[in-house]
Scaffold this motif. Structure first.
Motif, PDB file in Angstrom:
ATOM      1  N   UNK A   1     100.696  31.252 -28.080  1.00  0.00           N
ATOM      2  CA  UNK A   1     100.312  30.984 -26.701  1.00  0.00           C
ATOM      3  C   UNK A   1     100.192  29.487 -26.435  1.00  0.00           C
ATOM      4  N   UNK A   2      99.546  28.761 -27.338  1.00  0.00           N
ATOM      5  CA  UNK A   2      99.378  27.321 -27.145  1.00  0.00           C
ATOM      6  C   UNK A   2     100.732  26.632 -27.072  1.00  0.00           C
ATOM      7  N   UNK A   3     101.625  27.012 -27.954  1.00  0.00           N
ATOM      8  CA  UNK A   3     102.944  26.388 -27.938  1.00  0.00           C
ATOM      9  C   UNK A   3     103.683  26.704 -26.640  1.00  0.00           C
ATOM     10  N   UNK A   4     103.491  27.915 -26.143  1.00  0.00           N
ATOM     11  CA  UNK A   4     104.153  28.271 -24.888  1.00  0.00           C
ATOM     12  C   UNK A   4     103.522  27.543 -23.706  1.00  0.00           C
ATOM     13  N   UNK A   5     102.199  27.380 -23.718  1.00  0.00           N
ATOM     14  CA  UNK A   5     101.523  26.675 -22.622  1.00  0.00           C
ATOM     15  C   UNK A   5     102.008  25.234 -22.517  1.00  0.00           C
ATOM     16  N   UNK A   6     102.211  24.582 -23.662  1.00  0.00           N
ATOM     17  CA  UNK A   6     102.662  23.190 -23.642  1.00  0.00           C
ATOM     18  C   UNK A   6     104.181  23.071 -23.584  1.00  0.00           C
ATOM     19  N   UNK A   7     104.890  24.189 -23.686  1.00  0.00           N
ATOM     20  CA  UNK A   7     106.346  24.196 -23.616  1.00  0.00           C
ATOM     21  C   UNK A   7     106.783  23.985 -22.166  1.00  0.00           C
ATOM     22  N   UNK A   8     107.670  23.019 -21.949  1.00  0.00           N
ATOM     23  CA  UNK A   8     108.098  22.706 -20.583  1.00  0.00           C
ATOM     24  C   UNK A   8     108.754  23.902 -19.900  1.00  0.00           C
TER      25      UNK A   8
END
Length: 412
Positions: free
Chosen positions: A6-13
């Motif tokens: 989730x964190x990686x997706x939230x910061x993923x452009x």
């Protein structure tokens, strides 16, 4: 889905246009730890509690070494931290001195008395659309409006306004959590430091000029305090001025642009505002909840172990407060994913809360109220050119980089 994913997706452009489903997933576990170390807090009451907790620090020097390294942030050794990155009592002293020429108790009517000037700037910018039938709201309005305002308030000469555009963009990008390689983090750090150095040199010269020849502006007021105990040092004025310049326009650009985007997606609300301009006050508050200009606060840490929502956050850990997720928390707001312009009891987190509640929130509110009211009144049949629009890369200061609007002409 794991919290790490989730964190990686939230910061993923790729998810910048609509991170809200990810926030909903994140709220299933109010406090989670990412594999890289930071603790994410995503629910309203837990975020609100930590924003008011004196055991939570905004001073990055209180991070443990491992967390500091992973965050990828270092303060510029040539500049002291601005008050937004300090704790009491130093935070309180600097914020009080900065507030003296800006608001209560010393100048309580400063923002209110800018209403006429703000209206004139807005009218000039809209008149500047001329005979066009399409604009980029960001480049043609949302950016130049608050930049002009904060420069006039501080006392930046109008001819110098374009000079700090590049500096501001570089420094604002630094608040975004850096997830790249070590080389990329180092390159960004060096770029930010150079921008800070160049802007600081420019401001120091301007501040010295104001000490010699004061004017009716904030730089003069900060440079010529009434006594030694009520005056900042030169480097403190520079750090504070950089903060006010960046924060004074970056968040307002997003607020106005997100606001117009939301209104164009909700034509019934746009029609209501056109017919009832008094709706603008609660409407802006709902915008601050529904599409806030700041989504994440990734630069907090703990002064001691803190137990919250069944999780112990250890001393010196990095905390990310996901403000935009808290604003959509169904445990606090009824029907949170619906835009309700006259929503009652709207105690949102759009300007944070506690001692670090946004310093410039009265001005940002007034700017958005005047800007959106006039745009809705004067643009004939406005409509989106592209939806979703292209977004800025920044996950913290989230907003469209461009917002194309087509319309059939201007009303007087």
């Amino acid at each position: 889905m794991t919290s790490v994913a989730l964190l990686r997706q939230i910061t993923d452009y790729a998810n910048r246009a609509d991170p809200y489903p990810l926030y909903a997933e994140l709220r299933k576990t109010p406090v989670v730890r990412d594999e890289d170390g930071p603790y994410l807090v995503s629910t309203y009451w837990e975020i609100h509690s930590l924003l008011h907790d004196p055991r939570v620090s905004s001073d990055l020097r209180n991070l443990n070494p491992e967390a500091a390294k992973l965050l990828g942030r270092e303060d510029n050794p040539d500049l002291p931290p601005a008050f937004i990155r300090l704790d009491p009592p130093e935070h309180d002293r600097l914020r009080r001195l900065a507030m003296r020429p800006f608001g209560p108790p010393h100048t309580p009517r400063r923002v209110y008395e800018m209403r006429g000037e703000l209206g004139e700037i807005v009218s000039e910018l809209i008149d500047g659309f001329g005979d066009r039938d399409r604009i980029d709201l960001v480049d043609d309005f949302s950016y130049p409006f608050p930049v002009t305002v904060i420069c006039r308030l501080l006392g930046i000469p109008r001819e110098d306004e374009p000079r700090f555009h590049g500096w501001a963009d570089t420094i604002a990008a630094s608040v975004d959590p850096v997830r790249g390689s070590a080389e990329e983090r180092e390159a960004q750090k060096q770029a930010v430091r150079q921008a800070q150095t160049d802007l600081a040199a420019y401001l120091a010269e301007l501040i010295e000029d104001r000490r010699r020849s004061p004017r009716d502006d904030m730089l003069s007021a900060m440079a010529t305090g009434p006594g030694p105990d009520d005056r900042m040092s030169l480097v403190e004025i520079v750090s504070t001025s950089i903060l006010l310049l960046i924060a004074g326009h970056e968040t307002t650009v997003n607020l106005i642009t997100n606001g117009m985007l939301t209104l164009l997606r909700n034509p019934d609300v746009l029609k209501r505002l056109r017919e009832d301009q008094d709706l603008i006050v609660p409407l802006v508050e709902e915008l601050l909840r529904f599409e806030p200009p700041v989504h994440l606060l990734p630069q907090k840490t703990t002064l001691t172990d803190i137990d919250i929502a069944g999780t112990t956050i250890p001393k010196g850990a990095s905390i990310w407060l996901v403000l935009a997720s808290g604003n959509r928390d169904p445990q606090r707001f009824v029907d949170p994913d619906r835009f309700i312009p006259d929503r009652p009891d709207n105690q949102h987190l759009g300007f944070s809360s506690g001692i670090h509640n946004c310093f410039g929130s009265p001005l940002a509110r007034l700017e958005a109220q005047i800007a959106l009211t006039e745009l809705v009144r004067r643009l004939d049949d406005p409509r989106l050119v592209e939806d979703p629009p292209p977004y800025r890369r920044n996950a913290v200061l989230r907003g469209p980089r461009h917002l194309g609007i087509a319309f059939d002409g201007l009303k007087p």
